[in-house]
Design a protein around this motif. Structure first.
Motif, mmCIF file in Angstrom:
data_model
loop_
_atom_site.group_PDB
_atom_site.id
_atom_site.type_symbol
_atom_site.label_atom_id
_atom_site.label_comp_id
_atom_site.label_asym_id
_atom_site.label_seq_id
_atom_site.Cartn_x
_atom_site.Cartn_y
_atom_site.Cartn_z
ATOM 1 N N ALA A 167 -28.708 3.193 19.152
ATOM 2 C CA ALA A 167 -29.695 4.260 19.305
ATOM 3 C C ALA A 167 -30.028 4.877 17.959
ATOM 4 C CB ALA A 167 -29.143 5.323 20.245
ATOM 5 N N GLU A 168 -31.288 5.158 17.790
ATOM 6 C CA GLU A 168 -31.676 5.913 16.598
ATOM 7 C C GLU A 168 -31.379 7.375 16.882
ATOM 8 O OE1 GLU A 168 -35.553 5.108 15.069
ATOM 9 O OE2 GLU A 168 -35.260 2.946 15.187
ATOM 10 N N VAL A 169 -30.462 7.920 16.121
ATOM 11 C CA VAL A 169 -30.092 9.326 16.323
ATOM 12 C C VAL A 169 -30.081 10.032 14.979
ATOM 13 C CG1 VAL A 169 -28.760 9.132 18.443
ATOM 14 C CG2 VAL A 169 -27.695 8.567 16.285
ATOM 15 N N GLU A 210 -32.907 -0.194 7.433
ATOM 16 C CA GLU A 210 -33.657 0.058 6.214
ATOM 17 C C GLU A 210 -34.397 -1.232 5.851
ATOM 18 O OE1 GLU A 210 -35.263 1.410 4.127
ATOM 19 O OE2 GLU A 210 -34.089 2.393 2.569
ATOM 20 N N PHE A 211 -35.355 -1.111 5.006
ATOM 21 C CA PHE A 211 -36.015 -2.309 4.494
ATOM 22 C C PHE A 211 -35.231 -2.755 3.272
ATOM 23 C CE2 PHE A 211 -39.099 -0.067 6.966
ATOM 24 C CZ PHE A 211 -39.743 -1.068 7.653
ATOM 25 N N ILE A 212 -34.313 -3.653 3.493
ATOM 26 C CA ILE A 212 -33.437 -4.081 2.402
ATOM 27 C C ILE A 212 -34.177 -5.131 1.563
ATOM 28 C CG2 ILE A 212 -31.268 -5.226 1.808
ATOM 29 C CD1 ILE A 212 -30.644 -2.584 3.071
ATOM 30 N N ILE A 243 -25.837 -3.693 8.545
ATOM 31 C CA ILE A 243 -27.063 -3.662 7.744
ATOM 32 C C ILE A 243 -28.123 -4.497 8.450
ATOM 33 C CG2 ILE A 243 -28.075 -4.376 5.525
ATOM 34 C CD1 ILE A 243 -26.064 -2.205 5.051
ATOM 35 N N LEU A 244 -29.320 -3.988 8.459
ATOM 36 C CA LEU A 244 -30.442 -4.749 9.017
ATOM 37 C C LEU A 244 -31.095 -5.562 7.908
ATOM 38 C CD1 LEU A 244 -32.359 -5.023 11.589
ATOM 39 C CD2 LEU A 244 -33.810 -3.360 10.443
ATOM 40 N N LEU A 245 -31.238 -6.865 8.161
ATOM 41 C CA LEU A 245 -31.932 -7.728 7.199
ATOM 42 C C LEU A 245 -33.154 -8.298 7.900
ATOM 43 C CD1 LEU A 245 -28.834 -9.676 5.785
ATOM 44 C CD2 LEU A 245 -29.962 -7.660 4.780
ATOM 45 N N VAL A 265 -29.728 -9.591 11.706
ATOM 46 C CA VAL A 265 -30.866 -10.248 11.073
ATOM 47 C C VAL A 265 -32.047 -10.205 12.040
ATOM 48 C CG1 VAL A 265 -31.658 -12.285 9.836
ATOM 49 C CG2 VAL A 265 -29.225 -11.745 9.912
ATOM 50 N N GLU A 266 -33.095 -9.608 11.588
ATOM 51 C CA GLU A 266 -34.226 -9.349 12.480
ATOM 52 C C GLU A 266 -35.310 -10.408 12.334
ATOM 53 O OE1 GLU A 266 -35.706 -5.289 12.778
ATOM 54 O OE2 GLU A 266 -37.688 -6.074 12.331
ATOM 55 N N VAL A 267 -35.766 -10.914 13.473
ATOM 56 C CA VAL A 267 -36.856 -11.898 13.468
ATOM 57 C C VAL A 267 -37.989 -11.394 14.360
ATOM 58 C CG1 VAL A 267 -35.224 -13.793 13.116
ATOM 59 C CG2 VAL A 267 -35.948 -13.208 15.435
ATOM 60 N N ILE A 302 -34.416 -9.316 17.821
ATOM 61 C CA ILE A 302 -35.802 -9.755 18.020
ATOM 62 C C ILE A 302 -36.648 -8.495 18.097
ATOM 63 C CG2 ILE A 302 -37.428 -10.950 19.520
ATOM 64 C CD1 ILE A 302 -35.147 -12.701 20.460
ATOM 65 N N ASN A 303 -37.489 -8.330 17.115
ATOM 66 C CA ASN A 303 -38.314 -7.127 17.106
ATOM 67 C C ASN A 303 -39.603 -7.383 17.890
ATOM 68 O OD1 ASN A 303 -39.432 -4.660 16.630
ATOM 69 N ND2 ASN A 303 -38.956 -4.654 14.428
ATOM 70 N N ASN A 304 -39.819 -6.556 18.881
ATOM 71 C CA ASN A 304 -41.035 -6.695 19.688
ATOM 72 C C ASN A 304 -42.231 -6.049 19.004
ATOM 73 O OD1 ASN A 304 -39.663 -7.925 21.907
ATOM 74 N ND2 ASN A 304 -38.791 -5.904 22.342
ATOM 75 N N ARG A 305 -41.929 -5.389 17.909
ATOM 76 C CA ARG A 305 -43.034 -4.787 17.170
ATOM 77 C C ARG A 305 -43.379 -5.682 16.000
ATOM 78 N NH1 ARG A 305 -41.165 0.068 16.471
ATOM 79 N NH2 ARG A 305 -42.336 0.998 18.180
ATOM 80 N N ASN A 306 -44.621 -6.110 15.984
ATOM 81 C CA ASN A 306 -45.110 -6.907 14.872
ATOM 82 C C ASN A 306 -45.232 -5.969 13.671
ATOM 83 O OD1 ASN A 306 -46.833 -8.027 12.973
ATOM 84 N ND2 ASN A 306 -47.823 -9.318 14.518
ATOM 85 N N LEU A 307 -44.419 -6.200 12.676
ATOM 86 C CA LEU A 307 -44.370 -5.236 11.571
ATOM 87 C C LEU A 307 -45.615 -5.305 10.682
ATOM 88 C CD1 LEU A 307 -40.617 -5.212 10.502
ATOM 89 C CD2 LEU A 307 -41.871 -3.491 11.792
ATOM 90 N N GLU A 308 -46.427 -6.345 10.913
ATOM 91 C CA GLU A 308 -47.661 -6.400 10.127
ATOM 92 C C GLU A 308 -48.751 -5.561 10.789
ATOM 93 O OE1 GLU A 308 -48.677 -10.439 9.150
ATOM 94 O OE2 GLU A 308 -46.621 -10.882 8.533
ATOM 95 N N GLY A 368 -32.369 -6.750 21.457
ATOM 96 C CA GLY A 368 -33.788 -6.528 21.734
ATOM 97 C C GLY A 368 -34.227 -5.264 21.006
ATOM 98 N N GLU A 369 -35.285 -5.360 20.237
ATOM 99 C CA GLU A 369 -35.678 -4.213 19.413
ATOM 100 C C GLU A 369 -37.095 -3.759 19.716
ATOM 101 O OE1 GLU A 369 -33.248 -5.623 15.382
ATOM 102 O OE2 GLU A 369 -35.401 -5.293 15.323
ATOM 103 N N SER A 370 -37.249 -2.478 19.811
ATOM 104 C CA SER A 370 -38.560 -1.815 19.852
ATOM 105 C C SER A 370 -39.283 -1.904 21.189
ATOM 106 C CB SER A 370 -39.513 -2.376 18.799
ATOM 107 O OG SER A 370 -38.946 -2.341 17.537
ATOM 108 N N LEU A 420 -31.972 -2.105 20.519
ATOM 109 C CA LEU A 420 -32.167 -1.120 19.454
ATOM 110 C C LEU A 420 -33.332 -0.238 19.879
ATOM 111 C CD1 LEU A 420 -31.953 0.156 16.689
ATOM 112 C CD2 LEU A 420 -32.986 -1.846 15.683
ATOM 113 N N VAL A 421 -33.026 1.021 20.099
ATOM 114 C CA VAL A 421 -34.027 1.906 20.683
ATOM 115 C C VAL A 421 -34.261 3.114 19.784
ATOM 116 C CG1 VAL A 421 -34.643 3.267 22.690
ATOM 117 C CG2 VAL A 421 -33.339 1.179 22.978
ATOM 118 N N GLY A 422 -35.492 3.355 19.502
ATOM 119 C CA GLY A 422 -35.843 4.484 18.666
ATOM 120 C C GLY A 422 -36.540 5.563 19.453
ATOM 121 N N GLU A 423 -37.818 5.333 19.630
ATOM 122 C CA GLU A 423 -38.681 6.387 20.155
ATOM 123 C C GLU A 423 -38.147 7.054 21.418
ATOM 124 O OE1 GLU A 423 -42.766 5.176 20.257
ATOM 125 O OE2 GLU A 423 -43.254 6.871 21.571
#
Ligand SMILES: O=P(O)(O)OC[C@@H](O)[C@@H](O)c1c[nH]c2ccccc12
Length: 834
Positions: free
Chosen positions: A183-185, A208-210, A227-229, A255-257, A277-283, A313-315, A335-338
């Motif tokens: 959780a993002e806290v 972080e954006f490493i 660490i998130l890569l 490691v995030e894909v 696996i990030n469900n958010r397209n970072l672009e 599962g992310e985002s 991985l849950v933020g919002e």
């Protein structure tokens, strides 16, 4: 690679510097701005060693802090930028679209010759991620200048020890059967300061954006455990290298894909334990949770399972449905933020995310924590709670999803699990719940009948039998029957099917038929249908003779247990009355039994009381027996509950008679109160009853007071009775307000009555938990208990568990419990989930 082997055997800081792998040369060159120009010459051949050696030397620092020569500085920047270009090329060959550096020149913050660059395609980021990375690159360069690596390494010693991030996720999944939560806290925010004082996070992920290994060291000094890569940013060699560094520092890597290509790249890297696996397209920042499913399909999923990699599962995860969806896809952590960050109360955030399931699973989690020490017994307890819950029933959705999960596990857990499945289904059928689900389940089973043969059919029968025990809610049974095959038709057609089978299954099947009918009559069901069935049977009476009639009678008797449509019953009784002359005493006796049974259920008290009146007219001729009967009926009525008004008026009558009937009458009064306290369940009526009698609460307590006055003469027994009434009241549940105020009174008395009183207190609470009652009160009580945990130790905790167990008997309504648990746990839930 040799260098890496040596890394393991020498102290982390030093060995790292002595012999890093070639890729790190690129990484460190990229951002290092203080190298003498001479060392750059060796870069392509053996740059790593020379650079490292210099990094660890303090004398470099002066060069960093105050560049002696502006030209050298500029030259270095140019070199760095060149390396960045090289990096871009490597990355591009791996399908990485993010450019580490602007290809046509350094970005605008660079000083010197680059200062006046005009914005062009070559130095404008193509998307959000690229823009972030370019900024990050500069930010890290500046940070490094202020705190070079060797200084960070000194700080490593005072960092808190690492916690096992991967282990925590695995354990969470095992405990709960739900994805572990990352959780993002926030402990504090720049604008609002400290948000939560008691902030004791689980293992920490540095999200972080490493772009540089320096950040990894930095994160560790700040207490990171993982660490998130991001594979969209880092080429394979960087990822490999950074994983090694992380391992050396005791950090886990996530490691995030985002797409298949990145997934394939990461699956080719040794030592990856966690893939996000990030469900958010970072672009584009668009979210699509089906991305998770897509990337886990087919061979990729297979490979992940073989390597025992945990997928996160992310985002974009907000609801229990979302969680279920990614879990189904193969995710074991999220991985849950919002949806967390926006909640002031993390417990609520978790509940919103995991739904009602959360409380049970959080309960199970607590228990799981204890599993290691309590072993098998605790697990057994776990199972009981599930079984008990299935009695109550509650939220069928949850249970059915549980069953589905269990079904998935069937292959691996084999027969036992399946057995458990069956028990839960059987128990569910006791309760009743969501008929839609059950009926659809029954339908499924019917489809399977051909393949599963007789056993399945048997199970079908058991479920029907149990269903017929359980329900009580006529509407649902009849609507269930209607749903299945239209009005009445289904059950009777089932009976017909069975009848067809009678020839082959013979007597047993027919017996079963009878049981179903008998049981149906317990529950109560659709009296209309039953009566029409009885009529059918009546037509057959001539041919089936006495047995059929007997059966008829049993069904009527059973119907009277349930309650049903009193109107119909009374009209039936009237019919029987017409027959009284010819059937004589037996019939009359039967009449009496039916009345007695009716009084168990409850029914329409008006009718009963009018019947009693009739009987009263007959009192003169039937004498004492009749009167006795009268009493029994009243006693039984008090079991059920019925029309309180009538009962209370009856009690009043009895009171008038007290003088003449003496002690016995008073005793009867007491029994009725005792029985009343067994029966009710319906808080409203008891409290309204109490209110009717003497105003709010006053009456029962004043009765107790009366009894208390009598204590001197009746001594201990009376007081005992007092206690029983309270205990029984607590079974039903009653007006919690009153009870709690009573408990408070008792508490005042605690000093003088000592331990026994306190014990009693506990029993009442336990019993209350059977019913359920006013959750608010219970939860506040549980909270109190929690406060006391430190001083009362394990026993108190055990009690806590019993209450929860009992609660699981009672409820059915998982929603309230989950809200209770949520209230109770609030923030602490979050720790347990991580
Ligand atoms: O707020 P969300 O939709 O629950 O997402 C959280 C997390 O997955 C997201 O912040 C994230 C995951 N990986 C990242 C990489 C960069 C930036 C952000 C992220």
């Amino acid at each position: 690679m040799e260098g890496l082997v040596s890394l393991k055997t020498t102290p982390p800081g030093l060995s790292f510097q002595a012999s890093p792998p070639p890729t790190s040369a690129i990484k460190f060159l990229l951002v290092r701005r203080s190298l003498p120009a001479s060392s750059m010459g060796t870069r392509r051949r053996n740059g790593v060693v020379s650079i490292r050696a210099q990094q660890s030397e303090t004398k470099d620092e002066s060069a960093t802090v105050s560049p002696a020569n502006g030209d050298v500085e500029t030259a270095l920047k140019v070199k760095e930028w060149e390396v960045g270009m090289f990096h871009n090329e490597v990355a591009a060959t791996q399908g990485i679209r993010i450019r580490r550096r602007p290809p046509t020149g350094p970005p605008q913050h660079y000083v010197g010759p680059f200062e006046f660059r005009i914005q062009s395609e070559g130095n404008t980021p193509r998307n959000i991620l690229e823009e972030i990375i370019w900024h990050k690159d500069v930010e890290v360069a500046q940070l490094k200048e202020r705190r070079p690596l060797f200084r960070l390494k000194n700080a490593l010693d005072s960092a808190p020890p690492t916690k096992d991030f991967v282990g925590a996720l695995r354990a969470a999944y095992q405990r709960t059967g739900l994805p572990g939560l990352i959780a993002e806290v926030k402990k504090a925010s720049p604008s609002r300061g400290i948000l939560r004082e008691d902030f004791d996070p689980c293992p920490l992920l540095c999200k972080e954006f490493i772009v540089d290994a320096w950040q990894i060291y930095y994160a560790r000094t700040k207490g990171a455990d993982a660490i998130l890569l991001i594979a969209a940013v880092l080429p394979d060699l960087d990822i490999k290298y950074m994983i090694k560094i992380c391992k050396m520092l005791g950090l886990a890597t996530l490691v995030e894909v985002h797409n298949e290509r990145e997934m394939d790249r990461v699956l080719g890297i040794e030592g990856v334990e966690l893939i996000g696996i990030n469900n958010r397209n970072l672009e584009t920042f668009e979210v699509d949770i089906s991305n998770t499913k897509k990337l886990l399909e087919g061979e990729r999923g297979q490979k992940i399972r073989e390597k025992d990699i945990i997928v996160v599962g992310e985002s974009g995860l907000f609801t229990p449905d979302d969680i279920a969806y990614v879990q189904e896809a193969g995710v074991k952590a999220v991985l849950v933020g919002e949806s967390m960050v926006k909640q002031s109360d993390p417990g609520k955030g978790i509940a919103g995310l995991f739904g009602n399931v959360v409380w049970l699973s959080s309960l199970l989690m607590d228990m799981t924590y204890e599993r290691s020490s309590h072993g098998y017994e605790r697990w057994e307890l776990n199972q009981s709670i599930l079984l008990n819950l299935s009695y109550g029933l509650g939220n069928v959705v949850w249970l059915s999803s549980l069953l589905m999960d269990m079904t998935y596990e069937r292959s691996s857990h084999g027969y036992e699990r399946w057995e458990l499945n069956q028990s839960i289904l059987l128990n569910l059928s006791y309760g009743l719940g969501n008929v839609v689900w059950l009926s659809s389940f029954l339908m499924d089973m019917t489809y399977e009948r051909s393949s599963h043969g007789y056993e399945r059919w048997e199970l079908n029968q058991s479920i029907l039998l149990n269903l017929s025990y359980g329900l009580g809610n006529v509407v649902w049974l009849s609507s269930f029957l209607m749903d299945m095959r239209g009005n009445v038709v289904w059950l009777s057609s089932l009976l017909m099917d069975m009848t067809y089978e009678r020839s082959s299954h013979g007597y047993e099947r027919w017996e079963l038929n009878q049981s179903i009918l008998l049981n149906l009559s317990y529950g109560l069901g659709n009296v209309v249908w039953l009566s029409s069935f009885l009529m059918d049977m009546t037509y057959e009476r001539s041919s089936h003779g006495y047995e059929r009639r007997e059966l008829n009678q049993s069904i009527l008797l059973n119907l009277s247990y349930g309650l049903g449509n009193v109107v119909w019953l009374s009209s039936f009784l009237m019919d029987m009355t017409y027959e009284r002359s010819s059937h004589g005493y037996e019939r009359w006796e039967l009449n009496q039994s039916i009345l007695l049974n009716l009084s168990y259920g409850l029914g329409n008290v008006v009718w009963l009381s009018s019947f009693l009146m009739d009987m009263t007219y007959e009192r003169s001729s039937h004498g004492y027996e009749r009167w006795e009967l009268n009493q029994s009926i009243l006693l039984n009525l008090s079991y059920g509950l019925g029309n309180v008004v009538w009962l209370s008026s009856f009690l009043m009558d009895m009171t008038y008679e007290r003088s003449s009937h003496g002690y016995e009458r008073w005793e009867l009064n007491q029994s009725i109160l005792l029985n009343l306290s067994y029966g009710l369940g319906n808080v409203v009526w008891l409290s309204s009853f109490l209110m009717d009698m003497r105003g709010n609460v006053v009456w029962l307590s004043s009765l107790l007071m009366d009894m208390t006055y009598e204590r001197s003469s009746h001594g201990y027994e009376r007081w005992e009775l007092n206690q029983s009434i309270l205990l029984n009241l607590s079974y039903g549940l009653g007006n919690v307000v009153w009870l709690s105020s009573f408990l408070m009174d008792m508490t005042y008395e605690r000093s003088s009555h000592g331990y026994e009183r306190w014990e009693l207190n506990q029993s009442i609470l336990l019993n209350l938990s059977y019913g359920l009652g006013n959750v608010v009160w219970l939860s506040s009580f549980l909270m109190d208990m929690t406060y006391e945990r430190s001083s009362h130790g394990y026993e108190r905790w055990e009690l806590n568990q019993s209450i929860l167990l009992n609660l699981s008997y009672g409820i059915g309504n998982i929603v309230w419990l989950s809200s209770l648990l949520m209230d109770m746990r609030g923030g602490s839930l979050i720790n347990q989930f991580c």
